[in-house]
Design a protein around this motif. Structure first.
Motif, PDB file in Angstrom:
ATOM      1  N   HIS A  36       0.832  -1.211   0.000  1.00  0.00           N
ATOM      2  CA  HIS A  36       0.000   0.000   0.000  1.00  0.00           C
ATOM      3  C   HIS A  36       0.866   1.261   0.000  1.00  0.00           C
ATOM      4  O   HIS A  36       0.628   2.191  -0.788  1.00  0.00           O
ATOM      5  N   HIS A  37       1.865   1.320   0.865  1.00  0.00           N
ATOM      6  CA  HIS A  37       2.704   2.522   0.982  1.00  0.00           C
ATOM      7  C   HIS A  37       3.517   2.758  -0.291  1.00  0.00           C
ATOM      8  O   HIS A  37       3.676   3.913  -0.714  1.00  0.00           O
ATOM      9  N   VAL A  38       4.003   1.691  -0.894  1.00  0.00           N
ATOM     10  CA  VAL A  38       4.798   1.842  -2.116  1.00  0.00           C
ATOM     11  C   VAL A  38       3.921   2.338  -3.272  1.00  0.00           C
ATOM     12  O   VAL A  38       4.298   3.262  -4.003  1.00  0.00           O
ATOM     13  N   CYS A  39       2.753   1.741  -3.433  1.00  0.00           N
ATOM     14  CA  CYS A  39       1.843   2.162  -4.509  1.00  0.00           C
ATOM     15  C   CYS A  39       1.356   3.592  -4.290  1.00  0.00           C
ATOM     16  O   CYS A  39       1.215   4.367  -5.244  1.00  0.00           O
ATOM     17  N   GLU A  40       1.094   3.940  -3.045  1.00  0.00           N
ATOM     18  CA  GLU A  40       0.623   5.286  -2.725  1.00  0.00           C
ATOM     19  C   GLU A  40       1.668   6.337  -3.093  1.00  0.00           C
ATOM     20  O   GLU A  40       1.338   7.476  -3.432  1.00  0.00           O
ATOM     21  N   ALA A  41       2.942   5.951  -3.050  1.00  0.00           N
ATOM     22  CA  ALA A  41       4.022   6.872  -3.402  1.00  0.00           C
ATOM     23  C   ALA A  41       4.204   7.005  -4.914  1.00  0.00           C
ATOM     24  O   ALA A  41       5.059   7.771  -5.369  1.00  0.00           O
ATOM     25  N   GLY A  42       3.406   6.264  -5.689  1.00  0.00           N
ATOM     26  CA  GLY A  42       3.473   6.370  -7.140  1.00  0.00           C
ATOM     27  C   GLY A  42       4.529   5.501  -7.785  1.00  0.00           C
ATOM     28  O   GLY A  42       4.874   5.690  -8.955  1.00  0.00           O
ATOM     29  N   VAL A  43       5.051   4.518  -7.050  1.00  0.00           N
ATOM     30  CA  VAL A  43       6.080   3.622  -7.584  1.00  0.00           C
ATOM     31  C   VAL A  43       5.408   2.450  -8.295  1.00  0.00           C
ATOM     32  O   VAL A  43       4.423   1.896  -7.809  1.00  0.00           O
ATOM     33  N   SER A  44       5.949   2.067  -9.456  1.00  0.00           N
ATOM     34  CA  SER A  44       5.344   1.009 -10.265  1.00  0.00           C
ATOM     35  C   SER A  44       6.131  -0.297 -10.255  1.00  0.00           C
ATOM     36  O   SER A  44       5.611  -1.332 -10.667  1.00  0.00           O
TER      37      SER A  44
END
Length: 434
Positions: A36-44
């Motif tokens: 969740h935190h990684v996706c929320e930061a816009g990382v793909s």
């Protein structure tokens, strides 16, 4: 993941830790929270690079949770024998579709990392011979990344003299030991571009990464953008074309340009058959997502290039509609077959603006031109025009239009054409001459 639009700029993080690293700062965080935190930061895309081990069950779990929202590469970070008190660290990154269990079984043997070593209390004493480690990672289909620049545990520690550093980097590159160099800041990038690259046979792919040890506080101060599919093959393409496909900074100019001028970028074209159509012939029934960097449509003769271009020009209310080669009365708009009336198309812009038309619709000369379309036969006629006559050729007229389009409104003096502007600018001189 492969995208129908082709290569896109996305954020990647190729050095990322989980709770399986011995020095992780938040052991209570769940795998779901991590994703969740990684996706929320816009990382793909991320590479999970825990210390001296691949936690098979955790990597597989994170891949399952991430699904298509985030590409997860299995990886590992190891300490090598190189360097002084602060040893050089090496990272191995493997394909996202690897059999993770089999991969770790083979890698642990090649690196001589036993379960008791990894789980033991003397983990700080673990190390892997640099060259052997690189060979093992490559034999199992992976890429090698090494710390560089001002980052801790970097190859800069191998020699205090700049010349020695440059030789070491060239040797690593030419021996095929390292594909990626992970740096810390723009200053590192500038140093490499000015001092290192001129001494090398080809540019080194430079990246930045988070080296995150607490996903609850996930942040990347200097993002790494890669223009490729978020797959291992996409990463390979970026490494081979690093100058054009890897960008370190807040945002690539191509991304910023689209965000600031969405009205000038088409996002999607659809061509469908009318619901009421009884036509049995197969012509069009498709939707195409367009890449913002699209510059050419390539294909054999008769495969629909002109049709595609004409439809975009038609929906964009191009003034050059009378130069179409497909949407013409003697082809698709024939009154005899009435094929064009059986189909409609929609064109979407990034701004949200949408244009919908039947392919048989007459050109709307009162509408604003949203697409500047130059059909092939128009270009041929314009470029073959012979000057030297009293009357202006099509080439002259086209050239004047282009020049005038680049003149600021303030400098145009209210003129509606280049010819009119030139006349306004020279009236006083002509009067004096007369």
């Amino acid at each position: 993941m492969n995208d129908s639009r082709g290569s896109l700029w996305r954020q990647w993080d190729l050095h990322f830790h989980t709770q399986s690293s011995n020095d992780y700062l938040n052991k209570s965080i769940s795998n779901e929270d991590l994703v969740h935190h990684v996706c929320e930061a816009g990382v793909s895309a991320i590479a999970i690079t825990d210390h001296h081990a691949i936690d098979v069950s955790r990597v597989v779990s994170i891949q399952r949770i991430a699904g298509s929202a985030l590409t997860v590469f299995p990886g590992i970070e190891v300490r090598t024998e190189l360097g002084g008190r602060t040893k050089v660290h090496m990272i191995g990154i493997f394909p996202e579709d690897s059999n993770v269990g089999e991969l770790w079984t083979k890698l642990s043997v090649k690196l001589n990392l036993t379960e008791s070593d990894v789980r033991g209390k003397n983990i700080d004493e673990l190390w892997v011979p640099f060259e052997n480690g690189s060979r093992a990672i490559h034999e199992l289909g992976g890429f090698v990344s090494v710390h560089a620049g001002r980052k801790s545990n970097s190859i800069e520690k191998l020699g205090s003299a700049q010349t020695i550093n440059q030789v070491i980097k060239r040797d690593f590159l030419e021996a095929g030991l390292v594909e990626l160099y992970e740096v810390k800041s723009h200053r590192d990038v500038e140093d490499y571009e000015t001092s290192v690259f001129p001494t090398l046979p080809w540019p080194i792919p430079l990246i930045t990464a988070s080296d995150n040890h607490n996903a609850a506080k996930y942040a990347i101060s200097m993002p790494c953008w890669i223009k490729a599919d978020t797959t291992f093959e996409g990463l390979r393409q970026a490494i081979n074309e690093c100058t054009d496909r890897i960008y370190i900074g807040s945002r690539p100019s191509a991304v910023t340009r689209v965000e600031q001028d969405k009205a000038n970028y088409i996002s999607r074209l659809e061509i469908r058959k009318n619901d009421s159509s009884t036509l049995e012939d197969h012509w069009f029934d498709s939707g195409i997502d367009l890449n913002h960097g699209l510059v050419a449509i390539i294909g054999n003769k008769g495969n629909g290039k002109s049709a595609l271009a004409d439809v975009i020009g038609h929906l964009g209310d191009s003034r050059n509609h009378h130069h179409f080669s497909f949407l013409t009365q003697d082809r698709f708009r024939s009154r005899k077959t009435k094929l064009a009336s059986e189909f409609f198309a929609t064109l979407d812009w990034e701004s949200g603006f949408r244009r919908k038309k039947y392919l048989s619709d007459a050109p709307d000369t009162s509408a604003s031109e949203h697409v500047r379309f130059l059909p092939q036969n128009y270009l041929e006629r314009v470029c073959n025009a012979v000057g030297g006559t009293a009357e202006k050729s099509d080439f002259d007229k086209e050239l004047e239009l282009i020049i005038f389009s680049h003149i600021d409104e303030v400098d145009s003096l209210g003129a509606h054409s280049l010819e009119e502007l030139i006349q306004l600018k020279t009236e006083e001189s002509i009067e004096r001459i007369q």
